[in-house]
Motif scaffolding. Sequence first.
Motif, PDB file in Angstrom:
ATOM      1  N   GLY A 295       0.800  -1.213   0.000  1.00  0.00           N
ATOM      2  CA  GLY A 295       0.000   0.000   0.000  1.00  0.00           C
ATOM      3  C   GLY A 295       0.829   1.258   0.000  1.00  0.00           C
ATOM      4  O   GLY A 295       2.041   1.201  -0.195  1.00  0.00           O
ATOM      5  N   PRO A 296       0.220   2.402   0.217  1.00  0.00           N
ATOM      6  CA  PRO A 296      -1.226   2.525   0.432  1.00  0.00           C
ATOM      7  C   PRO A 296      -2.035   2.308  -0.858  1.00  0.00           C
ATOM      8  O   PRO A 296      -1.563   2.650  -1.931  1.00  0.00           O
ATOM      9  N   VAL A 297      -3.234   1.761  -0.695  1.00  0.00           N
ATOM     10  CA  VAL A 297      -4.133   1.560  -1.840  1.00  0.00           C
ATOM     11  C   VAL A 297      -5.537   2.038  -1.475  1.00  0.00           C
ATOM     12  O   VAL A 297      -5.867   2.176  -0.290  1.00  0.00           O
ATOM     13  N   VAL A 298      -6.329   2.275  -2.513  1.00  0.00           N
ATOM     14  CA  VAL A 298      -7.753   2.550  -2.318  1.00  0.00           C
ATOM     15  C   VAL A 298      -8.537   1.665  -3.293  1.00  0.00           C
ATOM     16  O   VAL A 298      -7.984   1.184  -4.277  1.00  0.00           O
ATOM     17  N   VAL A 299      -9.807   1.444  -2.984  1.00  0.00           N
ATOM     18  CA  VAL A 299     -10.663   0.702  -3.912  1.00  0.00           C
ATOM     19  C   VAL A 299     -11.351   1.724  -4.817  1.00  0.00           C
ATOM     20  O   VAL A 299     -11.969   2.674  -4.328  1.00  0.00           O
ATOM     21  N   SER A 300     -11.194   1.541  -6.123  1.00  0.00           N
ATOM     22  CA  SER A 300     -11.833   2.447  -7.076  1.00  0.00           C
ATOM     23  C   SER A 300     -12.738   1.662  -8.021  1.00  0.00           C
ATOM     24  O   SER A 300     -12.586   0.455  -8.177  1.00  0.00           O
ATOM     25  N   ALA A 301     -13.685   2.367  -8.608  1.00  0.00           N
ATOM     26  CA  ALA A 301     -14.613   1.746  -9.557  1.00  0.00           C
ATOM     27  C   ALA A 301     -15.202   2.859 -10.410  1.00  0.00           C
ATOM     28  O   ALA A 301     -14.801   4.027 -10.290  1.00  0.00           O
ATOM     29  N   ASN A 302     -16.134   2.498 -11.307  1.00  0.00           N
ATOM     30  CA  ASN A 302     -16.890   3.520 -12.027  1.00  0.00           C
ATOM     31  C   ASN A 302     -18.346   3.454 -11.587  1.00  0.00           C
ATOM     32  O   ASN A 302     -18.855   2.381 -11.266  1.00  0.00           O
TER      33      ASN A 302
ATOM     34  N   LYS B 125      -2.430  -5.816   3.311  1.00  0.00           N
ATOM     35  CA  LYS B 125      -2.889  -6.652   2.205  1.00  0.00           C
ATOM     36  C   LYS B 125      -4.201  -7.367   2.520  1.00  0.00           C
ATOM     37  O   LYS B 125      -5.139  -7.346   1.722  1.00  0.00           O
ATOM     38  N   ALA B 126      -4.249  -7.994   3.675  1.00  0.00           N
ATOM     39  CA  ALA B 126      -5.464  -8.738   4.034  1.00  0.00           C
ATOM     40  C   ALA B 126      -6.672  -7.806   4.057  1.00  0.00           C
ATOM     41  O   ALA B 126      -7.751  -8.138   3.576  1.00  0.00           O
ATOM     42  N   GLU B 127      -6.418  -6.617   4.588  1.00  0.00           N
ATOM     43  CA  GLU B 127      -7.508  -5.640   4.668  1.00  0.00           C
ATOM     44  C   GLU B 127      -7.942  -5.193   3.271  1.00  0.00           C
ATOM     45  O   GLU B 127      -9.129  -5.014   3.003  1.00  0.00           O
ATOM     46  N   SER B 128      -6.978  -5.036   2.373  1.00  0.00           N
ATOM     47  CA  SER B 128      -7.307  -4.599   1.021  1.00  0.00           C
ATOM     48  C   SER B 128      -8.199  -5.638   0.333  1.00  0.00           C
ATOM     49  O   SER B 128      -9.121  -5.296  -0.390  1.00  0.00           O
ATOM     50  N   CYS B 129      -7.930  -6.912   0.608  1.00  0.00           N
ATOM     51  CA  CYS B 129      -8.745  -7.977   0.023  1.00  0.00           C
ATOM     52  C   CYS B 129     -10.173  -7.900   0.550  1.00  0.00           C
ATOM     53  O   CYS B 129     -11.136  -8.074  -0.195  1.00  0.00           O
TER      54      CYS B 129
ATOM     55  N   GLU C 204     -15.706  -6.200  -0.491  1.00  0.00           N
ATOM     56  CA  GLU C 204     -16.838  -5.318  -0.178  1.00  0.00           C
ATOM     57  C   GLU C 204     -17.331  -4.610  -1.453  1.00  0.00           C
ATOM     58  O   GLU C 204     -18.520  -4.578  -1.751  1.00  0.00           O
ATOM     59  N   GLY C 205     -16.355  -4.089  -2.225  1.00  0.00           N
ATOM     60  CA  GLY C 205     -16.695  -3.421  -3.490  1.00  0.00           C
ATOM     61  C   GLY C 205     -17.378  -4.369  -4.447  1.00  0.00           C
ATOM     62  O   GLY C 205     -18.367  -4.036  -5.097  1.00  0.00           O
ATOM     63  N   GLU C 206     -16.858  -5.588  -4.509  1.00  0.00           N
ATOM     64  CA  GLU C 206     -17.420  -6.567  -5.444  1.00  0.00           C
ATOM     65  C   GLU C 206     -18.805  -7.016  -5.027  1.00  0.00           C
ATOM     66  O   GLU C 206     -19.683  -7.233  -5.860  1.00  0.00           O
ATOM     67  N   VAL C 207     -18.980  -7.163  -3.729  1.00  0.00           N
ATOM     68  CA  VAL C 207     -20.306  -7.528  -3.233  1.00  0.00           C
ATOM     69  C   VAL C 207     -21.309  -6.438  -3.632  1.00  0.00           C
ATOM     70  O   VAL C 207     -22.403  -6.717  -4.100  1.00  0.00           O
ATOM     71  N   GLN C 208     -20.863  -5.193  -3.490  1.00  0.00           N
ATOM     72  CA  GLN C 208     -21.759  -4.088  -3.839  1.00  0.00           C
ATOM     73  C   GLN C 208     -22.079  -4.084  -5.333  1.00  0.00           C
ATOM     74  O   GLN C 208     -23.186  -3.755  -5.728  1.00  0.00           O
TER      75      GLN C 208
ATOM     76  N   THR D 252     -17.381   7.774  -3.127  1.00  0.00           N
ATOM     77  CA  THR D 252     -17.152   9.200  -3.286  1.00  0.00           C
ATOM     78  C   THR D 252     -16.374   9.456  -4.569  1.00  0.00           C
ATOM     79  O   THR D 252     -15.649   8.577  -5.044  1.00  0.00           O
ATOM     80  N   THR D 253     -16.534  10.642  -5.127  1.00  0.00           N
ATOM     81  CA  THR D 253     -15.728  10.991  -6.300  1.00  0.00           C
ATOM     82  C   THR D 253     -14.444  11.714  -5.874  1.00  0.00           C
ATOM     83  O   THR D 253     -13.609  12.038  -6.700  1.00  0.00           O
ATOM     84  N   ASN D 254     -14.304  11.956  -4.567  1.00  0.00           N
ATOM     85  CA  ASN D 254     -13.159  12.714  -4.061  1.00  0.00           C
ATOM     86  C   ASN D 254     -12.126  11.773  -3.431  1.00  0.00           C
ATOM     87  O   ASN D 254     -12.400  11.117  -2.431  1.00  0.00           O
ATOM     88  N   ILE D 255     -10.950  11.736  -3.998  1.00  0.00           N
ATOM     89  CA  ILE D 255      -9.904  10.825  -3.507  1.00  0.00           C
ATOM     90  C   ILE D 255      -9.579  11.098  -2.044  1.00  0.00           C
ATOM     91  O   ILE D 255      -9.216  10.190  -1.293  1.00  0.00           O
ATOM     92  N   HIS D 256      -9.733  12.333  -1.609  1.00  0.00           N
ATOM     93  CA  HIS D 256      -9.409  12.682  -0.213  1.00  0.00           C
ATOM     94  C   HIS D 256     -10.392  12.082   0.780  1.00  0.00           C
ATOM     95  O   HIS D 256     -10.122  12.029   1.966  1.00  0.00           O
ATOM     96  N   GLU D 257     -11.530  11.647   0.291  1.00  0.00           N
ATOM     97  CA  GLU D 257     -12.509  11.008   1.175  1.00  0.00           C
ATOM     98  C   GLU D 257     -12.417   9.480   1.143  1.00  0.00           C
ATOM     99  O   GLU D 257     -13.143   8.791   1.844  1.00  0.00           O
ATOM    100  N   ALA D 258     -11.530   8.982   0.255  1.00  0.00           N
ATOM    101  CA  ALA D 258     -11.426   7.527   0.103  1.00  0.00           C
ATOM    102  C   ALA D 258     -10.770   6.899   1.339  1.00  0.00           C
ATOM    103  O   ALA D 258      -9.970   7.538   2.022  1.00  0.00           O
ATOM    104  N   TYR D 259     -11.117   5.659   1.603  1.00  0.00           N
ATOM    105  CA  TYR D 259     -10.498   4.944   2.709  1.00  0.00           C
ATOM    106  C   TYR D 259      -9.165   4.353   2.244  1.00  0.00           C
ATOM    107  O   TYR D 259      -9.123   3.546   1.310  1.00  0.00           O
ATOM    108  N   VAL D 260      -8.091   4.789   2.868  1.00  0.00           N
ATOM    109  CA  VAL D 260      -6.760   4.355   2.454  1.00  0.00           C
ATOM    110  C   VAL D 260      -6.347   3.121   3.248  1.00  0.00           C
ATOM    111  O   VAL D 260      -6.404   3.110   4.480  1.00  0.00           O
ATOM    112  N   ILE D 261      -5.936   2.083   2.512  1.00  0.00           N
ATOM    113  CA  ILE D 261      -5.637   0.796   3.130  1.00  0.00           C
ATOM    114  C   ILE D 261      -4.128   0.539   3.046  1.00  0.00           C
ATOM    115  O   ILE D 261      -3.515   0.759   2.003  1.00  0.00           O
ATOM    116  N   ASN D 262      -3.553   0.060   4.144  1.00  0.00           N
ATOM    117  CA  ASN D 262      -2.112  -0.189   4.165  1.00  0.00           C
ATOM    118  C   ASN D 262      -1.761  -1.640   4.445  1.00  0.00           C
ATOM    119  O   ASN D 262      -0.622  -1.961   4.715  1.00  0.00           O
TER     120      ASN D 262
END
Lengths: 110, 564, 146
Positions: A7-14, A43-47, A52-56, A31-41
């Motif tokens: 990381g750090p990584v964020v989950v993005s989509a369209n 690996k397990a958490e990123s998965c 979560e994104g995929e479920v949505q 959110t469309t604002n990167i500053h509001e994104a949840y930053v993950i550091n």
Amino acid sequence: MKSDEFGPVVVSANDLLTGNVIFLTEKPDWTTNIHEAYVINDKAESCRWLLEGEVQQSLFSDNLFSHVVDPYLVELKIDKEVISFCAFKEALRYYGPSNYFHGKRDWEIV
Amino acid sequence: MESEIGKLYSYSGFDSEFIKERTRQFREQVNRRIKGFLTEEEFTPLRLLNGLYLQTHSYMLRVAIPYGVLNSEQLTQLAFIADQWDKGYGHFTTRQNIQFNWPNLVDIPEILDSLAGVGMHAVQTSGNTIRNITSDPFAGAAVDEIENPLPYAELLRQWSTDHQEFQFLPRKFKIAITGSLNDRAATRFHDIGLRIMLKNGQLGFEVSVGGGLGRTPVIGTVIREFLPKEDFLPYVESVISVWNLLGRRDNKYKARIKITLRELGSKEFQALVEKRFDEIRNTFNGADSKTLEDIKLQFSSVQLIEMPLGNYQNRHKENQGFRNWVKNNVTEHKITGYTIVTVSLKTHGNTPGDATSEQMRMVANLAKQYSYDELRISKEQNIVLPHVHRSALFDLYSMLLKAGLASANVGLISDIVACPGLDYCKLATARSIPLAKELGVRFRDLDLEQKIGILKIKISGCINACGHHHLGHIGILGLERAGKESYQVVLGGEESTETSNIGKNLGPGFSKTEIVPVIEKLVNIYLALRLDDAETFLETYKRVGITPFSKEIYQEFPRRKKNA
Amino acid sequence: MRENNCANSTTKNKTRRESCLIITDSGFETEDYRVDFIDVTTDIVPQALSKLRDSRAVRINFANFKDGRGFTLARLFRLEGFKGVLRAKGDLLPDQYSMLRRSGFDELEIADMVVERHSKAAWLAGINWHSHHYQKRLGSSLIREP
């Protein structure tokens, strides 16, 4: 990604309705604002968050969460709270095209 | 003397009803997706079959301009769509289509309705199906034309539209057709290329198969030297029928017909096609030939009127800007006194192929006034007015000048072909547009353009080669290296009737900041090497080979070993 | 491009009841087992398929909805003179029903869960498959009208 650091990584989509670039927040919401994104550091958490994104994405309901297309992880560089993207491609994706000023973001052509 | 030219196909009641029904279906599909009845995986091929992509920042709608032909009402409607649902412009593509970059998903059915109102649609501009048929932008007007290919192209459009067998092919399928001796449709670089031929007074087609660019550039193989025109549709159907069963579905990079042809051998493939042709030929009951005749009538003829030249010769003598424009942008017409005008969408420093809604309306009006209401989009991303009388050229030129569309650069170094690249496209690995803009400005400032002469630069933002970089005299391929943009140069690509060549790689790539100076250096090497002013870049390249270019370039731009 | 390093991150539900519905122009039917179908997959070569031309009922199994081979196989099989019942089986989309019928299939067998998920209305919309049909108009079709 190097194997020892993550990381750090964020989950993005369209966004399904507008096509807009969106990011997953801690809530979780989008959110469309990167500053509001949840930053993950981690690996397990990123998965977990990607899942979560995929479920949505695959939810079948009228709620806003189902209007998410193709979530994936985006790598960031964070230097003294200034966020930038590791790949040029991701920066362009976030800030918008460089041939016109569409006013979507504060973006100067590099 | 009066002479006839073919006029535009106008929609029959059947066409209109079909499009209405199709739009209704798509509206339902969008609703089903939004309500969650369709997953994204299921919706994707359905939206692609209707020209809708989900790109980097937004949705993109690719509208079909069948065989690149449209009238002023249609272009005016495209301008309306650009204002209403986009940001006031549209992008004309190398496949003679137009793309809108900023619509919302829920707006698409309404856009499709407004297209249907002027006999247009976005059907099969994407997806693993038979794509929009492309043709010669000078069709019906070219001096070297054997027969107008457009009625055949329209027949192909009707036949391929919603074809029940071919909506889920192994991969996309592109057909190009030309009726001229000089191939302006790059037929040899299509999945099927059709060239009208005359043999013993009989009209027919030479059929090539398996050409294409992309990651594996291939020149098509002729599998039928002469196909009688009556057999046209069943034969095309046979080719696709054979490939639909044999084409690889396990690997999308190996799914195109060129790979099937390579893996099977062209003789074997040809034999299978001929066998399938024998089987299905009789199921065509002649309705196709009858429809073709109807289409030919639908392309109702127009009489071009003979007129005096007016003030043309004086203006031509007096005005150097006009003279340059005539030299580069105006082509002889098959009817004496008439010309074919290419309106350049390559104003130096602008995005290649982009037109604002205002420009579209302007050109539409000019077409109405000066070109019998006809327009064409070329694969070089320019607009063609196919039937302009020489006496009207100066007025036309003056109006274009006011609209900022009078660049006299057709075929020159700033007439750059470029795909949308990373600025818009999800598949891209680097940007194309900024390069095209910088190169245009650079060579305008150097004031070398007219001196350099014919030189085609083509830029693709990834190996899928939508910018046809393999066919550029100078081709540029944008790639990604360690998160940054990197550009490879290929030299010597060309597409013409006699010789088709795929460009040769110059060597290791260059950074974004190096690439414009590299191209300028290549041009200077050429200027120093050419025998005289008449020798084009391509001719010099063919005479001296790639080495003099690569040697000097890498002396001036040495590569660190790591980068190579 | 978008490869994630996370294993098993897909959420597709692979378990499904085997119960199926048959979709025809008259709507939905449950399987009646009156005829025995000979099963083939879309991998079959046309020559092998044509050997079945005198059978009473053949069922072509589509690998998935993007597998367009079945449409061409059906057309060729009808061309060979097959007069029996031709059924498609697989998770196709409601939007593909008209393609099936136009290619020479009589009916589609599909898991009832999938039918439900797409909504029955979406399936019934496909029953009007014979109108707005360019290929029929061009004579390149062998379709028997209902």
